[in-house]
Design an enzyme around this catalytic site. Structure first.
Site, PDB file in Angstrom:
ATOM      1  N   HIS A 112       0.853  -1.191   0.000  1.00 50.23           N
ATOM      2  CA  HIS A 112       0.000   0.000   0.000  1.00 50.23           C
ATOM      3  C   HIS A 112       0.882   1.231   0.000  1.00 50.23           C
ATOM      4  O   HIS A 112       1.931   1.235   0.647  1.00 50.23           O
ATOM      5  CB  HIS A 112      -0.901   0.004   1.238  1.00 50.23           C
ATOM      6  CG  HIS A 112      -2.055   0.932   1.105  1.00 50.23           C
ATOM      7  ND1 HIS A 112      -1.955   2.281   1.339  1.00 50.23           N
ATOM      8  CD2 HIS A 112      -3.328   0.700   0.717  1.00 50.23           C
ATOM      9  CE1 HIS A 112      -3.127   2.834   1.111  1.00 50.23           C
ATOM     10  NE2 HIS A 112      -3.978   1.911   0.733  1.00 50.23           N
ATOM     11  N   ASP A 157      -7.950  -5.303   0.059  1.00 47.72           N
ATOM     12  CA  ASP A 157      -8.438  -6.175  -1.012  1.00 47.72           C
ATOM     13  C   ASP A 157      -8.058  -7.638  -0.829  1.00 47.72           C
ATOM     14  O   ASP A 157      -8.540  -8.493  -1.557  1.00 47.72           O
ATOM     15  CB  ASP A 157      -7.890  -5.680  -2.364  1.00 47.72           C
ATOM     16  CG  ASP A 157      -8.492  -4.340  -2.746  1.00 47.72           C
ATOM     17  OD1 ASP A 157      -9.706  -4.181  -2.547  1.00 47.72           O
ATOM     18  OD2 ASP A 157      -7.753  -3.458  -3.215  1.00 47.72           O
TER      19      ASP A 157
HETATM   20  N1  CMC Z   1       4.008  -7.707  -4.816  1.00 51.07           N
HETATM   21  C1  CMC Z   1       5.343  -7.699  -5.038  1.00 51.07           C
HETATM   22  N2  CMC Z   1       6.117  -6.624  -4.909  1.00 51.07           N
HETATM   23  C2  CMC Z   1       5.517  -5.473  -4.541  1.00 51.07           C
HETATM   24  C3  CMC Z   1       4.149  -5.408  -4.286  1.00 51.07           C
HETATM   25  C4  CMC Z   1       3.380  -6.569  -4.435  1.00 51.07           C
HETATM   26  N3  CMC Z   1       2.062  -6.563  -4.213  1.00 51.07           N
HETATM   27  N4  CMC Z   1       3.810  -4.138  -3.946  1.00 51.07           N
HETATM   28  C5  CMC Z   1       4.946  -3.441  -3.977  1.00 51.07           C
HETATM   29  N5  CMC Z   1       5.994  -4.236  -4.331  1.00 51.07           N
HETATM   30  C6  CMC Z   1       7.413  -3.866  -4.410  1.00 51.07           C
HETATM   31  C7  CMC Z   1       7.696  -3.073  -5.668  1.00 51.07           C
HETATM   32  O1  CMC Z   1       8.080  -3.909  -6.734  1.00 51.07           O
HETATM   33  C8  CMC Z   1       8.797  -2.174  -5.188  1.00 51.07           C
HETATM   34  O2  CMC Z   1       9.977  -2.936  -5.137  1.00 51.07           O
HETATM   35  P1  CMC Z   1      11.440  -2.241  -5.417  1.00 51.07           P
HETATM   36  O3  CMC Z   1      11.616  -1.275  -4.294  1.00 51.07           O
HETATM   37  O4  CMC Z   1      12.395  -3.367  -5.414  1.00 51.07           O
HETATM   38  O5  CMC Z   1      11.321  -1.574  -6.755  1.00 51.07           O
HETATM   39  C9  CMC Z   1       8.421  -1.837  -3.759  1.00 51.07           C
HETATM   40  O6  CMC Z   1       7.650  -2.970  -3.322  1.00 51.07           O
HETATM   41  C10 CMC Z   1       7.605  -0.569  -3.605  1.00 51.07           C
HETATM   42  O7  CMC Z   1       6.475  -0.676  -4.465  1.00 51.07           O
HETATM   43  P2  CMC Z   1       5.837   0.537  -5.280  1.00 51.07           P
HETATM   44  O8  CMC Z   1       5.103   0.004  -6.460  1.00 51.07           O
HETATM   45  O9  CMC Z   1       6.892   1.568  -5.532  1.00 51.07           O
HETATM   46  O10 CMC Z   1       4.863   1.092  -4.184  1.00 51.07           O
HETATM   47  P3  CMC Z   1       3.638   2.054  -4.448  1.00 51.07           P
HETATM   48  O11 CMC Z   1       3.388   2.745  -3.172  1.00 51.07           O
HETATM   49  O12 CMC Z   1       3.880   2.898  -5.649  1.00 51.07           O
HETATM   50  O13 CMC Z   1       2.447   1.051  -4.823  1.00 51.07           O
HETATM   51  C11 CMC Z   1       0.649  -0.454  -4.656  1.00 51.07           C
HETATM   52  C12 CMC Z   1       1.458   0.646  -3.951  1.00 51.07           C
HETATM   53  C13 CMC Z   1      -0.611  -0.728  -3.853  1.00 51.07           C
HETATM   54  C14 CMC Z   1       0.227   0.019  -6.057  1.00 51.07           C
HETATM   55  C15 CMC Z   1       1.524  -1.726  -4.761  1.00 51.07           C
HETATM   56  O14 CMC Z   1       1.881  -2.169  -3.473  1.00 51.07           O
HETATM   57  C16 CMC Z   1       0.825  -2.849  -5.534  1.00 51.07           C
HETATM   58  O15 CMC Z   1       0.916  -2.890  -6.766  1.00 51.07           O
HETATM   59  N6  CMC Z   1       0.094  -3.794  -4.822  1.00 51.07           N
HETATM   60  C17 CMC Z   1      -0.663  -4.799  -5.497  1.00 51.07           C
HETATM   61  C18 CMC Z   1      -1.991  -4.238  -5.980  1.00 51.07           C
HETATM   62  C19 CMC Z   1      -2.958  -4.006  -4.840  1.00 51.07           C
HETATM   63  O16 CMC Z   1      -3.148  -4.853  -3.975  1.00 51.07           O
HETATM   64  N7  CMC Z   1      -3.634  -2.844  -4.861  1.00 51.07           N
HETATM   65  C20 CMC Z   1      -4.628  -2.478  -3.860  1.00 51.07           C
HETATM   66  C21 CMC Z   1      -4.166  -1.336  -3.013  1.00 51.07           C
HETATM   67  S1  CMC Z   1      -5.172  -1.094  -1.532  1.00 51.07           S
HETATM   68  C22 CMC Z   1      -6.738  -0.680  -2.056  1.00 51.07           C
HETATM   69  C23 CMC Z   1      -6.829   0.420  -3.036  1.00 51.07           C
HETATM   70  O17 CMC Z   1      -6.111   1.422  -2.955  1.00 51.07           O
HETATM   71  O18 CMC Z   1      -7.648   0.302  -3.914  1.00 51.07           O
END
Ligand code: CMC
Length: 452
Positions: free
Chosen positions: A330, A387
């Site tokens: 998140h 989720d």
């Molecule tokens: N699985 C594997 N790796 C992950 C995941 C995941 N679910 N989420 C983040 N990472 C890794 C990402 O690859 C990155 O790694 P590195 O530092 O080596 O590059 C690091 O963790 C930071 O991730 P980010 O994408 O820069 O973080 P963000 O804050 O931009 O993204 C997020 C947040 C929710 C989009 C992301 O965690 C994600 O894609 N999660 C899966 C989708 C999900 O469950 N979404 C629902 C969010 S909660 C409800 C809502 O908002 O609707």
């Protein structure tokens, strides 16, 4: 970005609190760019969060801030929802989500978000009465559904129908008129369950079921989803309670992608229906609300293969695989999402109450256990989010997978509308218009086709 100038901007936060000053005073941050020095106020929120107010930065120095994904950017001051992502705290108007989940109802939470306080009994009765008596949609809106393909995703259908409401209520579209806003807000809260349920009925070729106004909000939605003209749908109490809980947990989450979209669209003084329709579009994506559908699809895929949570977690750590552990991570929470905690325990009780044996729950708990011990997830502070378990409850109560994100939208609706209203009442209100750093070609001359 290589080769481009990267000057240093020195940001110094001198936080001083002269004796006797109010607790929420503005402190000062000083910026230094080359020889130029500039002081900017530091705004402190009621929970001690601090933000540097850079609104004079460009005017005074000519530079802007660059913050892809707005991870460090506060777009407004808001008194609706407080999140402490490090500690896993979520409160609506000061009330902890755990208490609201246990003691309140979705409609009461909707009132709280929209109007700032819990209602008295009289006020709440009047509110409920008004919501109950705007549940029908205009008969001709059914033709909007009929103009769309049956296989359309219900999120696309809902976005279209909500947008179309603006054509039915042209007399109530003025964001600056509090009476018109109240009418539109109540109309949309009342009609969205009908719009959402009809998107499902249309996709399966069943007749639309009229709302039954004596039912509570969640039960009415379930009735419109699952009853038919030939058969009543007996609404199990566990099911309507589970749905009400899910709606409460989704009701607001401050400046997330869809809420920021609703604010952005509304900031042009566009009407409520157009703004919410855009919010539905933003919510649809799999990194946001669409993750609840993606989680179930992921769990089904694992079950279909060999059921090995370990092998799947390994794939999600490999960046080349392009696979993420859906329902994990998140932008704000660096701790267990408090909504996921509530849902994990609700999931087990709902499944028990309904006597559902769910292989996917077993896989999900396995995935969670492995991920929470894994260095990759631990070091990045990736925990289950809302989720991760919500889809399992939706599934157990009979909601089809492509409706999961629609239910997220149904829950988030009061939050979207509360933010839309708050923005228009904010004395600092301005159209939303970020800037950019242009990195394209410098000026060049048009080349005629034959010379390219
Ligand atoms: N699985 C594997 N790796 C992950 C995941 C995941 N679910 N989420 C983040 N990472 C890794 C990402 O690859 C990155 O790694 P590195 O530092 O080596 O590059 C690091 O963790 C930071 O991730 P980010 O994408 O820069 O973080 P963000 O804050 O931009 O993204 C997020 C947040 C929710 C989009 C992301 O965690 C994600 O894609 N999660 C899966 C989708 C999900 O469950 N979404 C629902 C969010 S909660 C409800 C809502 O908002 O609707």
């Amino acid at each position: 970005m290589e080769g481009r100038n990267r000057d240093r901007l020195r940001l110094q936060c001198d936080l001083f609190s002269p004796e006797g000053e109010e607790e929420f005073m503005s402190d000062v941050a000083s910026f230094q760019l080359g020889d130029q020095q500039l002081e900017m106020p530091v705004v402190t929120g009621s929970e001690g969060e601090r933000g540097v107010d850079i609104s004079r930065l460009r005017a005074e120095t000519g530079v802007i801030t660059l913050d892809p994904g707005y991870a460090n950017t506060g777009s407004c001051q808001s008194d609706i929802t407080f999140i402490d992502g490090e500690k896993g705290i979520l409160r609506y108007r000061g009330y902890p989500i755990e208490e609201l989940a246990q003691k309140s109802t979705f409609l009461e939470v909707a009132y709280l978000l929209l109007y700032g306080e819990l209602p008295t009994q009289d006020v709440f009765d009047e509110f409920k009465d008004e919501i109950c008596h705007h549940t029908m949609i205009h008969e001709s809106i059914k033709w909007v559904y009929r103009g769309l393909p049956k296989a359309a995703h219900p999120m696309a259908v809902c976005a279209a129908v909500v947008g179309a409401l603006a054509t039915y209520y042209p007399e109530d579209l003025e964001p600056g008129d509090s009476g018109q806003v109240r009418m539109s807000v109540h109309r949309l809260l009342a009609k969205f369950p009908t719009i959402a349920a009809y998107s499902y009925k249309y996709s399966i070729g069943q007749p639309f079921m009229y709302p039954v106004n004596r039912l509570d909000y969640a039960s009415n939605f379930l009735h419109m989803m699952f009853a038919t003209p030939c058969e009543e749908y007996e609404i199990p109490q566990e099911v309507s309670q589970a749905l009400d809980l899910l709606l409460i947990l989704h009701a607001d989450h401050e400046q997330n992608c869809s809420t920021s979209t609703v604010r952005m669209v509304g900031s042009s003084l566009s009407n409520l229906f157009a703004s919410i329709s855009a919010g539905i579009g933003a919510l649809w994506g799999s990194l946001h609300g669409g993750a609840n559908q993606a989680v179930i699809e992921m769990l089904e895929q694992i079950a279909l293969e060999d059921g090995s949570a370990e092998a799947f977690v390994s794939k999600t750590k490999d960046k080349k695989s392009g696979i993420r552990l859906m329902g994990f991570g998140h932008r704000v929470y660096r701790n267990y999402d408090p909504r996921a905690k509530i849902l994990k325990s609700a999931c087990s009780s709902v499944l028990d109450a309904l006597g559902v044996q769910e292989r996917l729950l077993e896989i999900a708990m396995n995935l969670e256990e492995i991920a929470l011990k894994d260095e990759y997830f631990v070091s990045r502070k990736l925990y289950p989010n809302v989720d991760f378990y919500s889809g399992l409850i939706y599934r157990a109560i009979g909601i089809p997978v492509n409706m999961f994100t629609v239910l997220f939208a149904l829950g988030r609706l009061p939050g979207w509308m509360a933010h839309w209203k708050e923005m228009h009442q904010d004395p600092a209100f301005k159209i939303g218009r970020p800037r950019q750093i242009y990195v394209g070609p410098e000026e060049r001359s048009y080349v005629p086709m034959e010379n390219r």
